[in-house]
Design a protein around this motif. Sequence first.
Motif, PDB file in Angstrom:
ATOM      1  N   UNK A  22       0.927  -1.162  -0.176  1.00 33.07           N
ATOM      2  CA  UNK A  22      -0.115   0.050  -0.199  1.00 33.07           C
ATOM      3  C   UNK A  22       0.932   1.380   0.033  1.00 33.07           C
ATOM      4  N   UNK A  23       1.882   1.326   0.698  1.00 33.69           N
ATOM      5  CA  UNK A  23       2.628   2.612   0.956  1.00 33.69           C
ATOM      6  C   UNK A  23       3.875   2.853  -0.241  1.00 33.69           C
ATOM      7  N   UNK A  24       4.245   1.424  -0.692  1.00 29.25           N
ATOM      8  CA  UNK A  24       5.379   1.980  -1.726  1.00 29.25           C
ATOM      9  C   UNK A  24       4.631   1.686  -3.157  1.00 29.25           C
ATOM     10  N   UNK A  25       3.337   1.037  -3.408  1.00 33.37           N
ATOM     11  CA  UNK A  25       3.019   1.257  -4.902  1.00 33.37           C
ATOM     12  C   UNK A  25       3.214   2.433  -5.793  1.00 33.37           C
ATOM     13  N   UNK A  26       2.776   3.656  -5.063  1.00 30.36           N
ATOM     14  CA  UNK A  26       2.798   4.906  -5.940  1.00 30.36           C
ATOM     15  C   UNK A  26       4.489   4.950  -6.376  1.00 30.36           C
TER      16      UNK A  26
ATOM     17  N   UNK B 107       9.032   5.679   5.593  1.00 35.33           N
ATOM     18  CA  UNK B 107       9.355   7.139   5.590  1.00 35.33           C
ATOM     19  C   UNK B 107       8.882   7.832   4.166  1.00 35.33           C
ATOM     20  N   UNK B 108       8.944   6.889   3.184  1.00 39.92           N
ATOM     21  CA  UNK B 108       8.890   7.481   1.885  1.00 39.92           C
ATOM     22  C   UNK B 108       7.583   8.203   1.515  1.00 39.92           C
ATOM     23  N   UNK B 109       6.516   7.813   1.802  1.00 41.93           N
ATOM     24  CA  UNK B 109       5.269   8.751   1.529  1.00 41.93           C
ATOM     25  C   UNK B 109       5.382  10.124   1.954  1.00 41.93           C
ATOM     26  N   UNK B 110       6.053  10.408   3.114  1.00 43.90           N
ATOM     27  CA  UNK B 110       6.099  11.982   3.818  1.00 43.90           C
ATOM     28  C   UNK B 110       7.183  12.554   3.041  1.00 43.90           C
ATOM     29  N   UNK B 111       8.181  11.841   2.520  1.00 40.81           N
ATOM     30  CA  UNK B 111       9.548  12.683   1.691  1.00 40.81           C
ATOM     31  C   UNK B 111       8.988  12.832   0.332  1.00 40.81           C
ATOM     32  N   UNK B 112       8.232  12.146  -0.194  1.00 43.31           N
ATOM     33  CA  UNK B 112       8.002  12.442  -1.668  1.00 43.31           C
ATOM     34  C   UNK B 112       7.524  13.748  -1.782  1.00 43.31           C
ATOM     35  N   UNK B 113       7.836  14.342  -2.931  1.00 42.94           N
ATOM     36  CA  UNK B 113       7.405  15.454  -3.224  1.00 42.94           C
ATOM     37  C   UNK B 113       5.755  15.560  -3.541  1.00 42.94           C
ATOM     38  N   UNK B 114       5.293  16.237  -2.575  1.00 37.72           N
ATOM     39  CA  UNK B 114       3.483  16.025  -2.516  1.00 37.72           C
ATOM     40  C   UNK B 114       2.978  16.304  -3.975  1.00 37.72           C
ATOM     41  N   UNK B 156     -13.354  11.447  -0.577  1.00 37.42           N
ATOM     42  CA  UNK B 156     -13.102  10.512   0.028  1.00 37.42           C
ATOM     43  C   UNK B 156     -11.790   9.943  -0.900  1.00 37.42           C
ATOM     44  N   UNK B 157     -11.662  10.119  -2.122  1.00 34.09           N
ATOM     45  CA  UNK B 157     -10.466  10.017  -2.806  1.00 34.09           C
ATOM     46  C   UNK B 157      -9.332  10.718  -2.209  1.00 34.09           C
ATOM     47  N   UNK B 158      -9.602  12.052  -1.853  1.00 32.58           N
ATOM     48  CA  UNK B 158      -8.522  13.027  -1.637  1.00 32.58           C
ATOM     49  C   UNK B 158      -7.930  12.775  -0.387  1.00 32.58           C
ATOM     50  N   UNK B 159      -9.042  12.381   0.697  1.00 27.44           N
ATOM     51  CA  UNK B 159      -8.546  11.884   1.960  1.00 27.44           C
ATOM     52  C   UNK B 159      -7.781  10.623   1.910  1.00 27.44           C
ATOM     53  N   UNK B 160      -8.147   9.674   1.042  1.00 28.89           N
ATOM     54  CA  UNK B 160      -7.063   8.470   1.083  1.00 28.89           C
ATOM     55  C   UNK B 160      -5.666   8.719   0.740  1.00 28.89           C
ATOM     56  N   UNK B 161      -5.645   9.815  -0.390  1.00 30.64           N
ATOM     57  CA  UNK B 161      -4.348  10.221  -0.696  1.00 30.64           C
ATOM     58  C   UNK B 161      -3.855  10.784   0.392  1.00 30.64           C
ATOM     59  N   UNK B 162      -4.202  11.479   1.460  1.00 30.06           N
ATOM     60  CA  UNK B 162      -3.742  12.320   2.354  1.00 30.06           C
ATOM     61  C   UNK B 162      -3.508  11.291   3.517  1.00 30.06           C
ATOM     62  N   UNK B 163      -4.171  10.183   3.833  1.00 31.30           N
ATOM     63  CA  UNK B 163      -4.026   9.035   4.761  1.00 31.30           C
ATOM     64  C   UNK B 163      -2.792   8.341   4.382  1.00 31.30           C
ATOM     65  N   UNK B 164      -2.754   8.023   2.772  1.00 36.23           N
ATOM     66  CA  UNK B 164      -1.553   7.328   2.350  1.00 36.23           C
ATOM     67  C   UNK B 164      -0.350   8.293   2.802  1.00 36.23           C
ATOM     68  N   UNK B 165      -0.299   9.238   2.584  1.00 38.26           N
ATOM     69  CA  UNK B 165       0.754  10.431   2.899  1.00 38.26           C
ATOM     70  C   UNK B 165       1.203  10.430   4.231  1.00 38.26           C
ATOM     71  N   UNK B 166       0.359  10.501   5.102  1.00 33.24           N
ATOM     72  CA  UNK B 166       0.844  10.952   6.684  1.00 33.24           C
ATOM     73  C   UNK B 166       0.414   9.986   7.650  1.00 33.24           C
ATOM     74  N   UNK B 167      -0.009   8.656   7.258  1.00 34.13           N
ATOM     75  CA  UNK B 167      -0.127   7.663   8.438  1.00 34.13           C
ATOM     76  C   UNK B 167       1.059   7.469   8.712  1.00 34.13           C
TER      77      UNK B 167
END
Lengths: 274, 289
Positions: A22-26, B107-114, B156-167
């Motif tokens: 889930x976290x790596x796919x993008x 760590x990757x989602x939170x340091x990827x360029x938003x 909902x879609x935007x929230x899912x993306x934010x959840x992915x980024x910040x969880x």
Amino acid sequence: MRKRNAARSALFYAGVACLLVFFMVPLVWLISTSFKNSRDAFAIPPKWLFQPTLDNYANVFDRSDFFKAFGNSVFVSLVSTLLCLCLAAVTAYALAYFQFPRKSKIMTFILSSRVAPPILMLLPVYFISVQLGVNDSYALLIFMYMLMNLPFAVLMLVTYFEDIPSEIREAAFVDGCSETRTFFKVILPLARGGLAATFILSMVLAWNEFLIGLVMTGKMTQTLPVLVTSFMTFQGTEWGPLSAAGTFIMLPMLVFGIFVQKHLVKGMTMGAVK
Amino acid sequence: MIRQLVNRSQAWILPTMLVLGVMSAIVMGYSIYMAVRDINLIKSASSFVGADNFSALFQDARAWGSLSRTVVFSVSATAVELLFGLGLALYLNRPFFGRKLVRTLLLIPMIMTPVVSGLIWRVFYDPNNGIVNYYLGQLGLGDKHNWLGSTDLAMVSVIIADVWQWTPFVFLILAAGLDAMPSEPLEAAEVDGASSFQRFYHVVLPLLAPSLMIAFLLRIIDSVKTFDIIYVMTRGGPSLATETTNMYAYIQGFNNFNISYATVINLTITVIITFLFTTLYARLSKARR
């Protein structure tokens, strides 16, 4: 019994694998798409194995505006981070070691500038810069990024300075060091890990920043995140070059970020979490 | 002596305070000036209008709609992130092979360029060629969802993306809290025969409260400011379904060039955010004591 344990740990690792997917796919998708030709990029079902090509990178590197934006991003984030660190180190030293009236008020003030939304500052600054004709200039952009990172850099450095025992500083005074000399010759070298972490984190934040760049830059000073959105045009989006550019933008910061991972959370929570 | 001490400290504090203080003064002063005029960058002249912008704001349904969407977005994204982050921290709070690697990868989602993350999610959500619909179809959950294009699903879609980024961020804060937790209270509870739920609810959760508070505070403050991913995914659409106050202020200020009105929208949000922040900060420092 042993069989049950093995089954349980297999289940546990399966859970971990799902989370990582889930976290790596993008990221995986971005990097793999950057090496796909346009037919493979949007094939349904998605192709995870394919013949790699460098066409997208060639396409991006052919664009003169890409290198211009890359240079802008490097220049602006580097200079603003260096300026920010110089200011922050001096202030953090005072906040960590001196006792003076209204210290906690000053801390709260610095914290509150971290909380305020950047768009609040952007509207007046944009208006003034248009009036003065100084929008689309490097100096203004550097100043804005320095300002954006200053509060968190100060608060982060305070926690690193506080980790240095005050006896070391007192010993330097006993040996006849002045305050300034102690700062440069004793405290800064001891805090170099913290300085490096602060440097990298504010570099990452400036590099990734989008809203300020979108508003304050023009043709000349455009940064990479702003340029990337211009790949989406009315005729459609060039996803291949876009994914190559995206990979190119992200990789240096991912490497940096992973390099200082121990300090990352401390920095992003401004020292609230060690 | 005391005066000397004060002077010395001030010299060290001065540069930063000067920069931050002068900037805040200019920003506040100009914001007030702009708020009581009708500055539009397309028109050449502006005039004093007093409180007209504020009364316009009170009648502006779009502004209040955007405020309620900001609350929905921030509260639900933060709640889901805290819940997932807590679950993740508890799940991974044991020794296992590859523990360090997993933490690094998270760590990757939170340091990827938003901006880039937002673009990736936009492709994923594509109704015809996106992988989200493809894999949902494979699972028999339907492959015709119009994620970003329909007013029901866009938020909902935007929230899912934010959840992915910040969880992961919430996870790392809570994992650090769990690492620092003393083992004696848990052992004592186990000796006393507490069930695993009782141990979690009566021992772990209270000890984790300060970390939870920090994670909550930082997420709620930053989610109110979310701009990048919404801008690239939907630009506030479709038909305003994802337009938060931040986005609306941006559109008024930099698309319609209603600089004055955008400032008024902003001043109102900031008052609300500052109020939120100060009450929460007071509660946080009480919880930490």
